[in-house]
Design an enzyme around this catalytic site. Structure first.
Site, PDB file in Angstrom:
ATOM      1  N   SER A 148       0.812  -1.210   0.000  1.00 16.13           N
ATOM      2  CA  SER A 148       0.000   0.000   0.000  1.00 16.13           C
ATOM      3  C   SER A 148       0.843   1.257   0.000  1.00 16.13           C
ATOM      4  O   SER A 148       2.057   1.225   0.183  1.00 16.13           O
ATOM      5  CB  SER A 148      -0.915   0.023   1.232  1.00 16.13           C
ATOM      6  OG  SER A 148      -1.688  -1.155   1.315  1.00 16.13           O
ATOM      7  N   SER A 189      -2.971  -3.685  -3.438  1.00 15.95           N
ATOM      8  CA  SER A 189      -2.425  -2.490  -2.817  1.00 15.95           C
ATOM      9  C   SER A 189      -3.545  -1.580  -2.327  1.00 15.95           C
ATOM     10  O   SER A 189      -4.555  -1.394  -3.007  1.00 15.95           O
ATOM     11  CB  SER A 189      -1.554  -1.725  -3.827  1.00 15.95           C
ATOM     12  OG  SER A 189      -0.828  -0.696  -3.215  1.00 15.95           O
ATOM     13  N   ASP A 220      -4.082   2.055  -1.803  1.00 19.10           N
ATOM     14  CA  ASP A 220      -3.482   3.356  -2.120  1.00 19.10           C
ATOM     15  C   ASP A 220      -4.493   4.458  -1.837  1.00 19.10           C
ATOM     16  O   ASP A 220      -5.530   4.561  -2.495  1.00 19.10           O
ATOM     17  CB  ASP A 220      -3.060   3.404  -3.590  1.00 19.10           C
ATOM     18  CG  ASP A 220      -2.127   2.260  -3.954  1.00 19.10           C
ATOM     19  OD1 ASP A 220      -1.274   1.912  -3.118  1.00 19.10           O
ATOM     20  OD2 ASP A 220      -2.257   1.697  -5.051  1.00 19.10           O
TER      21      ASP A 220
END
Length: 319
Positions: free
Chosen positions: A214, A252, A254
């Protein structure tokens, strides 16, 4: 060294005095670091001025595979009313609870608070299941917050993180525009191929590391922007991840959180946001690169190692 000390200058806009999120007046940063062999984790606190009165804010989601506590109320009301804390994934709930205790102590009349805590997964270098963060660690980060240049690399919430094939961590940068400042702080922990000024850099030591993970990005400004405009700014911060080589993996998380310290009744005109957008992408790009060049090699949990990016590889891309 910071990326500029290696001869790499991302973008064209001038930086603030410290080239950090703390260039934005009133914004403070404090950190607690745990680095003890199998534990490589910590807490990073971004403390806005006069946060209890509520500041215009917005959250942008690049890929929502994460645990961003408090984000829905920020979305709904367009306001952040607490410091923003960053930590490791399985400690996020303990950090949120400790932040709540700190806030309640400051305001005995409070009956509703919305702590905002983001995370990335540092389980490759740290025993994440032990959830080692205590209230004392959180209080120390908050109480030590200052307007100095924040430490970068293997500190705070970036102690056990890695990005783009190398050891990474915390990074920060800022840009000055005509009427104010834009500052950025990142917690880097994502996959892809490190790219510096358009040049891909492969790790000289190929070693398996977690894919995805992340990136948390916090954007602060003293420009008069409302929550809708801050959402546009936050999205530009996520776009900047592509400049440094993110592959935006489906694993991920984000996120970008943008807030303004300026409560002006009349926000900037949207047509005037071009420089703000450019400032955001440039500062985010540089903060991400600082998070790598300021990090050092770490061998942690189960002997896993993430290597610092060699300075000579960065210098070779300088212009």
């Amino acid at each position: 060294m910071r990326i500029r000390e290696l001869g790499v200058v991302p973008g064209v806009l001038p930086t603030g005095p410290l080239n950090a999120i703390t260039d934005v007046p009133g914004v403070l940063v404090g950190q607690t670091t745990l680095a003890t062999g199998a534990l490589n984790t910590g807490v990073t606190a971004i403390v806005p001025p006069d946060f209890a009165a509520g500041l215009p804010a917005a959250v942008a989601v690049g890929n929502g595979y994460g645990k961003l506590v408090g984000s829905t109320q920020v979305d709904e009301l367009g306001v952040v009313e607490t410091p923003i804390l960053l930590t490791g994934t399985l400690s996020v709930f303990r950090v949120a609870d400790a932040l709540l205790s700190w806030l309640l102590e400051r305001d005995p009349s409070a009956t509703s608070l919305n702590p905002v805590v983001g995370e990335t997964n540092d389980g490759y270098l740290s025993d994440i299941r032990s959830r080692p963060i205590t209230p004392e660690h959180v209080f120390a980060a908050l109480d030590s917050a200052s307007a100095d240049l924040p430490a970068e690399g293997n500190v705070g919430a970036g102690t056990g993180t890695g990005a783009l094939g190398f050891k990474a961590g915390i990074g920060t940068s800022s840009r000055a525009v005509a009427d104010g400042l834009v500052g950025v702080l990142v917690q880097s922990n994502f996959s892809g191929t490190l790219t510096v000024l358009g040049t891909p850099i492969k790790p000289p030591v190929e070693k398996a590391a977690p894919e995805g993970n992340s990136c948390m990005i916090v954007v602060a400004t003293d420009l008069p922007l409302d929550a809708r405009q801050l959402g546009r700014v936050a999205r530009r911060a996520i776009f900047a991840m592509g400049r440094v080589g993110s592959d935006f993996s489906p694993g991920s998380g984000d996120y970008a959180i943008a807030f303004s310290t300026n409560r002006a009744a009349v926000p900037m005109r949207d047509k005037a946001l071009k420089d703000v957008f450019n400032a955001t992408t440039e500062a985010t790009e540089e903060a991400l690169l600082n998070s790598l060049t300021m990090a050092t090699t770490v061998t942690g949990y189960h002997g896993n190692t993430q290597y610092a990016v060699p300075e000579e590889l960065i210098r070779s891309t300088a212009r």
